[in-house]
Design a protein around this motif. Sequence first.
Motif: not given
Lengths: 213, 213
Positions: A172-173, A176-178
């Motif tokens: 997910a990180l 999402s690009g985090h």
Amino acid sequence: MGVKERKERDKLEMRGRILESAHRLFLERGFDDISIRNIAEAIEYSPATIYLYFKDKNEIIHALHQDGFRLMNEHFQHLTAFPRPFERLIEMGKAYIRFATTHPQVYSLLFMRGEPIEHIIHWLQDEWLEGDRAFETLKQTVMLCKKDGYFPGYDPQALSMLIWSSIHGICALRISGHMNHVKPARDQNLSLDDVMLSTFDVFTQVLGNLKKQ
Amino acid sequence: MGVKERKERDKLEMRGRILESAHRLFLERGFDDISIRNIAEAIEYSPATIYLYFKDKNEIIHALHQDGFRLMNEHFQHLTAFPRPFERLIEMGKAYIRFATTHPQVYSLLFMRGEPIEHIIHWLQDEWLEGDRAFETLKQTVMLCKKDGYFPGYDPQALSMLIWSSIHGICALRISGHMNHVKPARDQNLSLDDVMLSTFDVFTQVLGNLKKQ
DNA sequence: TATTTTACTGAACACCGTTTATATTTTTGC
DNA sequence: GCAAAAATATAAACGGTGTTCAGTAAAATA
């Protein structure tokens, strides 16, 4: 008279064409470009027609959601080839990550968006069958690992949830690009997938340490 | 003549009022109800006026993003009270989860949406300062733990990433609604936070096992 | 006071999901 | 075969979105 039957076939065919267009729009232009109007244009019908075959947009998204799960399951087919449970568990993680990286849009549709899962809650008796099945597979593997001496004292249910959460967190990180915008990743000029895979490596080390000696 | 100065003050004040309205809309009605038109109505100006003070909606969202980070940092203030690094690490995790559960909207704005982080990439020289600082704090704590004999042989950078990913995964699955819709959670009628906290408990156990004896 | 600059807005553009009244086509019953 | 009924499709509208731009009113400047 087979009129009724034919009409039913036609109806199914039209549903199919709508879903096909939605699917193509999703893959080619992303989630945000799936609009009733885009779909209607693609199948050369008016937007209102869509509503004769689907209650609303959520129903279409849900169909894509199920397609996505089918695609994901394909990525897990080969796992039976790994007889040793722990090895299989690690391969499951790799397959999950491979699926997430090769189909980020699909992954985020399945696990990162609220809409589809809310639709399931409201319209499908609160039963998330695909999710249940996938989680059950994970839990079974964890239990087999326990028989092999791994994870002593750990509750399979809770540990499975942790494993899912951890791998999901990595994916997910990344999507999402985090993940790739915390400093060390930028500095070392690591690729997205390098960071992800090295994080997963640490996770496998950690899990491997949880064994009776 | 203080005309220029006053005008500058006015401009800042107007920006402030716009952000205040955006903030209230966000907290009271959720992310999806932050619209330029809603904000305009709240401050009793026309929608077009907003664009005299902000380049576009992303800039407003970015401001909320920073507010959110400030709020999150408040949840970490008390951690200095824990002198033992490992204990502090666990409390960090708890604080993170507490923040995510008490402010799910804010959390998803900070860590689950692509828009704000993409805005940072395009407009702020690719520097995610708040993210860097938070991650650095985590890494420092992990390194202190290593000095205490925890995590032998583990790379602090990669292990920190794993810790962040795991806790994020727990929070993200909870907030998106996926965690509480796998079967066992439904069956046992566990509350959202029960599942989350028991998953975190397992994580602390796992981390605690990684210690030289 | 006349001119320039600033602040603001109405209206429009191009989208979105969804509903409704209307028109067309197809099927049914006689 | 023909009229009534049912199914199918759509144009147009409703209320929503972000954003732009021409034009107006007010304030500052000369």
